[in-house]
Design an enzyme around this catalytic site. Structure first.
Site, short mmCIF file in Angstrom:
data_model
loop_
_atom_site.label_atom_id
_atom_site.label_comp_id
_atom_site.label_asym_id
_atom_site.label_seq_id
_atom_site.Cartn_x
_atom_site.Cartn_y
_atom_site.Cartn_z
N GLY A 56 0.75 -1.23 0.08
CA GLY A 56 -0.04 -0.03 -0.02
C GLY A 56 0.81 1.47 0.02
O GLY A 56 1.90 1.10 0.54
N GLN A 61 2.51 9.85 1.37
CA GLN A 61 3.96 9.25 1.64
C GLN A 61 4.86 9.68 0.27
O GLN A 61 6.02 9.45 0.10
CB GLN A 61 3.99 7.71 1.42
N CYS A 101 6.36 -0.02 7.39
CA CYS A 101 5.90 1.13 6.51
C CYS A 101 6.94 1.63 5.58
O CYS A 101 8.16 1.79 5.93
CB CYS A 101 5.40 2.13 7.57
N LEU A 102 6.71 1.78 4.23
CA LEU A 102 7.75 2.08 3.52
C LEU A 102 8.26 3.61 3.86
O LEU A 102 9.55 4.14 3.56
CB LEU A 102 7.20 2.44 1.86
N HIS A 143 -4.06 1.15 7.80
CA HIS A 143 -2.70 1.81 7.82
C HIS A 143 -2.68 3.01 6.79
O HIS A 143 -2.13 4.03 7.18
CB HIS A 143 -1.73 0.80 7.43
N GLU A 144 -3.23 2.89 5.73
CA GLU A 144 -3.30 3.98 4.45
C GLU A 144 -4.20 4.92 5.09
O GLU A 144 -3.71 6.03 4.60
CB GLU A 144 -3.52 3.24 3.20
N HIS A 147 -2.15 7.19 7.08
CA HIS A 147 -1.44 8.10 6.67
C HIS A 147 -1.98 9.26 5.96
O HIS A 147 -1.60 10.61 6.26
CB HIS A 147 -0.59 7.37 5.27
ZN LIG Z 1 2.92 3.30 5.63
#
Ligand SMILES: [Zn+2]
Length: 180
Positions: A56, A61, A101-102, A143-144, A147
């Site tokens: 995701g 991000q 998380c990226l 999670h998204e 963000h």
């Molecule tokens: Zn993340």
């Protein structure tokens, strides 16, 4: 963000940004309409997500404060889905799993989430849709959407996890200060 501004974005220059970049903490604004500039942005985000082996990626991000995320919520790389102006409409059950998380490389922690979540969003065809996800899919939705509200797994970490990851957190802070 008006469409005209979105059209001016240099998609090739977009990168996944890392904590503690303040753009990750800025709440995202709703998109007024889905047009070709949104579809091109989603394509680019899928590319960045795949390169980073993620499931995701939220617009915040890549430094854009707009309500959009892309995901492969089934975990299947070809199952690409785009969620514009997403809202969680119902949640049920609880589950705790390890998450990464990226935008927070090098850190994983257990996060308590709802086990089953129904999300409502607009798709790239401009049509509103609703779907219900369990386990991984439910975790990705939460999670998204976190963000898009300016929240990271770091904000959901308990004191023990924060202590366990203190070195990695410090390295992220130093990396950001050095402009990495
Ligand atoms: Zn993340």
């Amino acid at each position: 963000m008006p469409g005209a501004v979105l059209e001016d974005i240099d998609l090739a220059a977009l990168r996944i940004i890392h904590s503690p970049d303040p753009r990750l903490a800025a709440p995202a604004q709703p998109l007024e309409r889905v047009d070709d500039s949104v579809r091109r942005l989603a394509d680019r985000m899928f590319e960045l997500m795949a390169q980073a082996h993620g499931v995701g990626l939220a617009a915040t991000q890549v430094g854009l404060a707009i309500q959009l995320f892309v995901a492969t919520p089934s975990g299947e790389p070809t199952d690409r889905r785009v969620y514009v102006n997403p809202q969680l409409v119902s949640m049920d059950g609880r589950a705790e799993e390890e998450e990464g998380c990226l935008s927070v490389p090098g850190i994983t922690c257990n996060v308590k989430r709802y086990k089953e979540v129904t999300i409502r969003a607009t798709g790239l065809d401009g049509q509103e849709f609703q779907e219900t996800g369990v386990d991984l899919a439910a975790r990705v939705y939460q999670h998204e959407t976190d963000h898009l509200a300016g929240m990271l797994i770091l904000d959901r970490m308990g004191t023990v996890a924060r202590l366990a990851n203190r070195r990695a957190i410090r390295e992220l802070e130093e990396g950001f200060a050095e402009g990495k």
